[in-house]
Design a protein around this motif. Structure first.
Motif, PDB file in Angstrom:
ATOM      1  N   GLN A  59       1.990  -4.299  -4.604  1.00  0.00           N
ATOM      2  CA  GLN A  59       1.525  -3.902  -3.277  1.00  0.00           C
ATOM      3  C   GLN A  59       2.686  -4.053  -2.308  1.00  0.00           C
ATOM      4  O   GLN A  59       3.412  -5.055  -2.338  1.00  0.00           O
ATOM      5  CB  GLN A  59       0.358  -4.798  -2.841  1.00  0.00           C
ATOM      6  N   GLN A  61       3.835  -4.870   1.243  1.00  0.00           N
ATOM      7  CA  GLN A  61       3.264  -5.599   2.372  1.00  0.00           C
ATOM      8  C   GLN A  61       4.221  -5.633   3.549  1.00  0.00           C
ATOM      9  O   GLN A  61       5.438  -5.709   3.363  1.00  0.00           O
ATOM     10  CB  GLN A  61       2.914  -7.026   1.952  1.00  0.00           C
ATOM     11  N   GLN A  76      -1.130  -7.631   4.362  1.00  0.00           N
ATOM     12  CA  GLN A  76      -1.119  -6.952   3.071  1.00  0.00           C
ATOM     13  C   GLN A  76      -1.049  -5.446   3.256  1.00  0.00           C
ATOM     14  O   GLN A  76      -0.730  -4.714   2.320  1.00  0.00           O
ATOM     15  CB  GLN A  76      -2.374  -7.336   2.273  1.00  0.00           C
ATOM     16  N   MET A  77      -1.330  -4.992   4.454  1.00  0.00           N
ATOM     17  CA  MET A  77      -1.263  -3.558   4.740  1.00  0.00           C
ATOM     18  C   MET A  77       0.172  -3.097   4.965  1.00  0.00           C
ATOM     19  O   MET A  77       1.086  -3.901   5.165  1.00  0.00           O
ATOM     20  CB  MET A  77      -2.097  -3.232   5.979  1.00  0.00           C
ATOM     21  N   TRP A 222      -3.466   0.347   2.728  1.00  0.00           N
ATOM     22  CA  TRP A 222      -2.685  -0.391   1.735  1.00  0.00           C
ATOM     23  C   TRP A 222      -1.861   0.570   0.883  1.00  0.00           C
ATOM     24  O   TRP A 222      -2.319   1.654   0.510  1.00  0.00           O
ATOM     25  CB  TRP A 222      -3.611  -1.196   0.830  1.00  0.00           C
ATOM     26  N   SER A 283      -6.500  -8.330   4.479  1.00  0.00           N
ATOM     27  CA  SER A 283      -6.694  -8.235   3.035  1.00  0.00           C
ATOM     28  C   SER A 283      -8.028  -7.571   2.729  1.00  0.00           C
ATOM     29  O   SER A 283      -8.954  -7.571   3.542  1.00  0.00           O
ATOM     30  CB  SER A 283      -6.649  -9.622   2.409  1.00  0.00           C
TER      31      SER A 283
END
Length: 830
Positions: A59, A61, A76-77, A222, A283
């Motif tokens: 992911q 971030q 987290q985006m 995300w 999240s």
């Protein structure tokens, strides 16, 4: 030989039932706590490890580690634009995909229902993140969808839905998607929260807001990437600073420059590391941190250590009772090694029995424990996650450790010294300092846990009751107002809700009770030599009354003054935004924004003009006139800093409606729902009371307080078990002394006071150890909140009093019984 050891051990357990029950119960409680924490730790570390190809799935971030204004934020985006840029610039990236949760309305048979965890994706998500399919194929083209088995059954009554068409409404437009696959239900131990994936063309979806596709500061989704085999993530991380400079353009605000890369850093984080990772903001699912897990593990080990201390204390206290046995065995030829093996074997026997009882306790408690944590924790004995081998290892370890010192202590007795003058009735060898020290450590742990529980509970109560700067009671918060199909009806909905019986005020807003959105922009204060990041939120003119805000200076918005209104049409019309920018707008600030902009007081800010971009990029900068200042309001949790807020008045567009009511909450809610359903059948009714919202906000804090309370209770129980046993043996050992004291005139009260004081001193001394440690730990924990209770003496004094009362109550029964005994029975043998 071993059969003989077993026989002697069993006879010893049966002979000293009180001693056996105390040791077995204490060790069982400690072992059960350790096993439960082991299950919890394994579960927390298992997140996303079940995913195929998880080792190569990452992911991207966005971390605001060093912001110019406000606290650090670890998201987290990541922005939509980052997805294409990492694919273009890094050959290691095999595929990448962007997803966002727009919570579209599901339409079936003319009925609109809300959705949750329905994600829009711009590509074939399953080629990047390998969620397992139960049937069908992946998202092969735009306007296709996959849905989980559970969601399919919920919506259609069956999971045989491949080939069907589902209809949603998003941005006011009905959209059809062909279901191409059915996903297996995503387990709870996943950082992903997915009930459906819908693939669409983001260029068309954002045709009316194209700035979103190139905005580096717009985090509302995300980004996931799959790396090619053999890729080194550390090399990617090392190249990120240069990647930022190469891709992120400067932004000009008047004569000032800014760059989104100045405050943000991007990081590739493997999926299995997300749940316990650094970034926990924005999240999909609530995360955890390794420090919390380590804390619970340490506490469980401390509780087990207390049980081991009990064993050691009672074994050494009983030394006088087994001294003759040791002496006789040595006379008959036993050497010290054999005696050590025997006593350790007895300890392992007790540990084994305790482990069997502990496993029974875990069997009984694991389901309530999993339900409390809302997890899928389960108990299995075999396999990779089985507890049989850890349980056997723990039983052997505890048995050896708890029996080691008593074995060496008992085996050192000399036969000649023990057998002469009936030594078995004499006082236990040694000064008893070790036992006293161990009791001190036991109660230090108990007192520390009681203090932590009291502080956490106090902070939780404070968080719920602290003045938020507005009247948080009697508010009903309606969601879904920001949907495009309601845009032309927004003001009409507000007006109709005001006429509902029991409703005192109603208003639209972009910020409400713990709403999760943030909208910040740079504002240039008078002087034009710096930029200040200020939150901007749209509200309608009734917001002041609906929320119960306090006006500190100036005035609130007036519906009869055109300059107060900055409603933008939908779909956006650039010429309207430009006209609004040219004329300027009126805004209301909160006190925090006033201070950050450099004004001396709320009154000093009234009439001042600042500049900034409040509309589209095409509209550019505008004059922003400050007409009012309201008091600071804490709309979110006490863990987050109070927002700097610039309110701007609109008549449509915000996503929430705040309704202040009086009377029965259920009656008002039912009346509001009836009114809502008369207005629209395309948007589901979604409303919560402010009290319920705040209860959800502090649910995690409540759970933490309950866990600490449970640990504190276990620690106190184990400590009391040990103290009970020691008191029993001490009272028995001092029977002759007490008889002599009574013969010489001591009263029952004097004897009780003597014995109680002997066991009260270690408890009082334990405070010296517990208080500094607990103060340091709780100060560090409280520092994570923006508003906290004062870490005063009450929790410390209260914990000391509780521990002392429990200790006194534990030993008083023995003391009274011994003190009342006839002294002739104690002295007649002599």
């Amino acid at each position: 030989m071993w059969r003989n050891y077993l026989t002697v051990g069993i006879r010893s357990l049966v002979k000293s039932r009180t001693y056996s029950i105390i040791n077995i119960a204490g060790l069982a409680i400690g072992m059960a706590a350790c096993l439960m924490i082991l299950l919890f730790i394994r579960y927390e570390q298992s997140y996303d490890k079940w995913l195929p190809d998880v080792a190569s799935t990452y992911q991207l971030q966005a971390w605001y580690a060093h912001p110019k204004d406000g606290d650090p934020a670890y998201l987290q985006m990541s922005a939509y634009v980052t997805k294409e840029r990492i694919k273009k610039d890094f050959a290691q990236v095999q595929s990448a995909v962007y997803v966002q949760d727009n919570e579209p309305v599901f339409l079936k048979d003319g009925q609109a229902t809300a959705t949750k965890n329905w994600l829009f994706t711009d590509d074939d998500f399953l080629k990047t993140v390998s969620l397992p399919l139960a049937a069908g194929t992946t998202l092969t083209a735009p306007q296709t969808a996959v849905i989980t088995q559970g969601e399919a059954i919920k919506r259609y009554g069956t999971d045989q839905v491949v080939g069907r068409t589902l209809t949603i409404i998003s941005r006011g437009i009905k959209r059809d998607f062909r279901i191409t696959g059915v996903l297996k239900n995503v387990p709870k131990n996943s950082s992903l929260k997915v009930d459906a994936l819908l693939r669409l063309d983001f260029n068309a979806f954002y045709a009316e807001a194209p700035d979103f596709l190139t905005c580096w500061g717009c985090q509302s989704g995300w980004v996931f990437a799959k790396l090619r085999p053999g890729s080194d993530v550390s090399q990617l991380e090392a190249q990120m600073p240069a990647w930022e400079k190469r891709n992120i353009p400067d932004e000009i605000n008047g004569n000032l420059r800014s760059n989104a890369g100045d405050e943000q850093d991007w990081h590739f984080v493997n999926l299995k590391d997300i749940h316990l990772g650094t970034a926990q903001d924005s999240s999909m699912t609530p995360g955890n941190d390794r420090r919390s897990i380590a804390t619970f593990a340490i506490i469980a080990l401390l509780i087990l250590g207390m049980a081991v201390v009990n064993f050691t204390n009672l074994a050494t206290a009983r030394a006088s009772q087994r001294a003759r046995e040791v002496a006789l065995r040595k006379v008959l030829g036993a050497n010290r090694k054999q005696l050590i093996v025997q006593f350790i074997s007895e300890s392992v026997l007790i540990s084994t029995v305790s482990m069997l009882l502990a496993l029974a306790l875990v069997e009984l408690l694991v389901k309530p424990f999993a339900a409390f944590l809302e997890s899928d924790i389960s108990l299995s004995y075999f396999g990779a996650d089985g507890v049989l081998l850890p349980a056997v290892a723990l039983a052997l370890f505890v048995g050896v450790i708890s029996g080691l010192y008593p074995a060496f202590f008992l085996s050192r007795f000399q036969p000649a010294q023990v057998l002469k003058a009936n030594r078995s009735a004499a006082e236990t060898p040694g000064s008893g300092r070790l036992r006293t020290a161990l009791v001190v450590l036991q109660f230090a742990v108990s007192i520390g846990l009681i203090i932590c529980t009291a502080v956490i509970y106090g902070q939780t109560v404070f968080a719920r009751s602290v003045d938020p700067g507005y009247k948080r009671d009697h508010i009903l918060q309606l969601d879904e107002l920001g949907r495009a199909q309601l845009f032309p009806k927004a003001q009409m909905i507000v007006d109709q809700m005001k006429r509902v019986p029991g409703v005192q005020a109603a208003a639209l807003t972009d910020i409400g009770v713990n709403t999760n959105n943030q909208n910040n922009t740079y504002i240039i204060p008078p002087g034009g030599n710096r930029q200040v990041l200020i939150g901007q939120y749209s509200v309608s003119d009734g917001f002041l009354d609906a929320m119960g805000l306090t006006l500190k200076a100036g005035r609130w918005f007036d519906p009869n003054r055109p300059m107060d209104d900055m409603t933008s049409p939908y779909p956006p019309q650039p010429e309207v935004d430009k006209a609004t920018a040219q004329r300027g707008v009126n805004v209301v600030l909160n006190e925090y924004a006033v201070r950050k902009l450099g004004f001396k007081s709320p009154q000093d800010a009234i009439g001042k003009v600042v500049r900034g971009e409040l509309l589209s990029d095409e509209a550019g900068q505008m004059n922003i006139n400050i007409i009012g200042v309201v008091g600071d309001s804490r709309f979110r949790s006490v863990r987050t800093e109070i927002d700097t807020i610039m309110f701007r008045k609109v008549t449509a567009g915000p996503g929430w409606m705040m309704i202040r009511y009086r009377g029965d909450p259920a009656t008002v809610r039912a009346a509001v729902e009836r009114q809502w359903k008369q207005i629209t059948n395309e948007v589901p009714f979604n409303a919560k009371f402010s009290e319920d919202i705040m209860a959800d906000v502090y649910k995690a804090e409540d759970a933490r307080a309950k866990i600490f309370a449970a640990f504190a209770i276990l620690a106190v129980i184990i400590g009391c078990l040990g103290l009970f046993g020691l008191a029993a043996f001490t009272a028995e050992r001092r029977t002759k002394e007490i008889g002599i004291r009574k013969v010489l005139g001591a009263r029952t009260l004097d004897i009780v006071r003597l014995l109680v004081w002997q066991f009260s001193r270690p408890v009082l001394i334990a405070n010296v150890l517990a208080w500094p440690v607990a103060w340091w730990l709780m100060r560090d924990w409280l520092n994570k909140f923006d508003a906290t209770i004062t870490l005063g003496p009450i929790p410390f004094l209260g914990a000391a009093a509780v521990a002392l009362i429990i200790a006194v109550a534990t030993v008083s029964a023995h003391a009274i019984r011994v003190a009342r005994a006839n002294p002739i029975h104690a002295l007649r043998y002599e």
